[in-house]
Motif scaffolding. Structure first.
Motif, PDB file in Angstrom:
ATOM      1  N   VAL A  82      -5.673   5.274   0.251  1.00 10.82           N
ATOM      2  CA  VAL A  82      -6.082   4.130   1.077  1.00 10.82           C
ATOM      3  C   VAL A  82      -6.056   4.528   2.545  1.00 10.82           C
ATOM      4  O   VAL A  82      -7.036   4.315   3.275  1.00 10.82           O
ATOM      5  N   PHE A  83      -4.965   5.121   2.992  1.00 11.68           N
ATOM      6  CA  PHE A  83      -4.851   5.509   4.393  1.00 11.68           C
ATOM      7  C   PHE A  83      -5.850   6.608   4.752  1.00 11.68           C
ATOM      8  O   PHE A  83      -6.413   6.611   5.844  1.00 11.68           O
ATOM      9  N   GLU A  84      -6.099   7.540   3.822  1.00 14.91           N
ATOM     10  CA  GLU A  84      -7.089   8.590   4.077  1.00 14.91           C
ATOM     11  C   GLU A  84      -8.483   7.987   4.229  1.00 14.91           C
ATOM     12  O   GLU A  84      -9.255   8.405   5.101  1.00 14.91           O
ATOM     13  N   ASN A  85      -8.815   7.005   3.392  1.00 15.89           N
ATOM     14  CA  ASN A  85     -10.117   6.348   3.487  1.00 15.89           C
ATOM     15  C   ASN A  85     -10.255   5.563   4.785  1.00 15.89           C
ATOM     16  O   ASN A  85     -11.317   5.559   5.412  1.00 15.89           O
ATOM     17  N   ILE A  86      -9.186   4.897   5.182  1.00 13.73           N
ATOM     18  CA  ILE A  86      -9.212   4.154   6.446  1.00 13.73           C
ATOM     19  C   ILE A  86      -9.426   5.128   7.599  1.00 13.73           C
ATOM     20  O   ILE A  86     -10.241   4.884   8.488  1.00 13.73           O
ATOM     21  N   LYS A  87      -8.722   6.254   7.587  1.00 18.28           N
ATOM     22  CA  LYS A  87      -8.868   7.252   8.651  1.00 18.28           C
ATOM     23  C   LYS A  87     -10.279   7.829   8.649  1.00 18.28           C
ATOM     24  O   LYS A  87     -10.883   8.008   9.717  1.00 18.28           O
ATOM     25  N   ILE A  95       0.838  -1.204   0.000  1.00 12.78           N
ATOM     26  CA  ILE A  95       0.000   0.000   0.000  1.00 12.78           C
ATOM     27  C   ILE A  95       0.867   1.246   0.000  1.00 12.78           C
ATOM     28  O   ILE A  95       0.606   2.200  -0.742  1.00 12.78           O
ATOM     29  N   ASP A  96       1.915   1.231   0.816  1.00 16.09           N
ATOM     30  CA  ASP A  96       2.799   2.387   0.914  1.00 16.09           C
ATOM     31  C   ASP A  96       3.481   2.677  -0.423  1.00 16.09           C
ATOM     32  O   ASP A  96       3.686   3.839  -0.776  1.00 16.09           O
ATOM     33  N   ASN A  97       3.810   1.639  -1.171  1.00 16.25           N
ATOM     34  CA  ASN A  97       4.492   1.811  -2.458  1.00 16.25           C
ATOM     35  C   ASN A  97       3.530   2.059  -3.618  1.00 16.25           C
ATOM     36  O   ASN A  97       3.962   2.374  -4.717  1.00 16.25           O
ATOM     37  N   SER A  98       2.244   1.917  -3.378  1.00 15.29           N
ATOM     38  CA  SER A  98       1.236   2.111  -4.411  1.00 15.29           C
ATOM     39  C   SER A  98       1.029   3.598  -4.673  1.00 15.29           C
ATOM     40  O   SER A  98       1.103   4.418  -3.758  1.00 15.29           O
ATOM     41  N   PRO A  99       0.739   3.958  -5.931  1.00 12.63           N
ATOM     42  CA  PRO A  99       0.442   5.367  -6.204  1.00 12.63           C
ATOM     43  C   PRO A  99      -0.836   5.835  -5.509  1.00 12.63           C
ATOM     44  O   PRO A  99      -1.052   7.021  -5.316  1.00 12.63           O
ATOM     45  N   HIS A 100      -1.687   4.897  -5.108  1.00 14.18           N
ATOM     46  CA  HIS A 100      -2.938   5.233  -4.429  1.00 14.18           C
ATOM     47  C   HIS A 100      -2.839   5.000  -2.922  1.00 14.18           C
ATOM     48  O   HIS A 100      -3.845   5.039  -2.224  1.00 14.18           O
TER      49      HIS A 100
END
Length: 72
Positions: free
Chosen positions: A41-46, A32-37
């Protein structure tokens, strides 16, 4: 009664399963960290966590209101 070596084996298997899950989780986070998105992902989780916390706070306030009415 279980044999001592069987208990030890089960404990070792449980520990290995936990370790495998931990490794898979770390790999997923790295992907996830290496993904351009990844940031999205982290913003959606937050955002989901914030919504969940808000809902819990609302239900707690409702509960406290009901409790106050009942105690009065």
């Amino acid at each position: 009664m279980a044999k001592p070596y069987a208990v030890g084996l089960l404990s070792a298997m449980a520990a290995a399963t936990g370790l495998i899950s931990l490794i898979k989780g770390a790999k997923t986070l790295n992907d996830i960290d290496n993904s351009p998105h990844g940031k999205n992902v982290f913003e959606n989780i937050k955002k989901r966590e914030d919504e969940k916390q808000s809902e819990i706070a609302q239900k707690t306030a409702e509960f406290n209101q009901m409790k106050a009415l009942h105690e009065a």
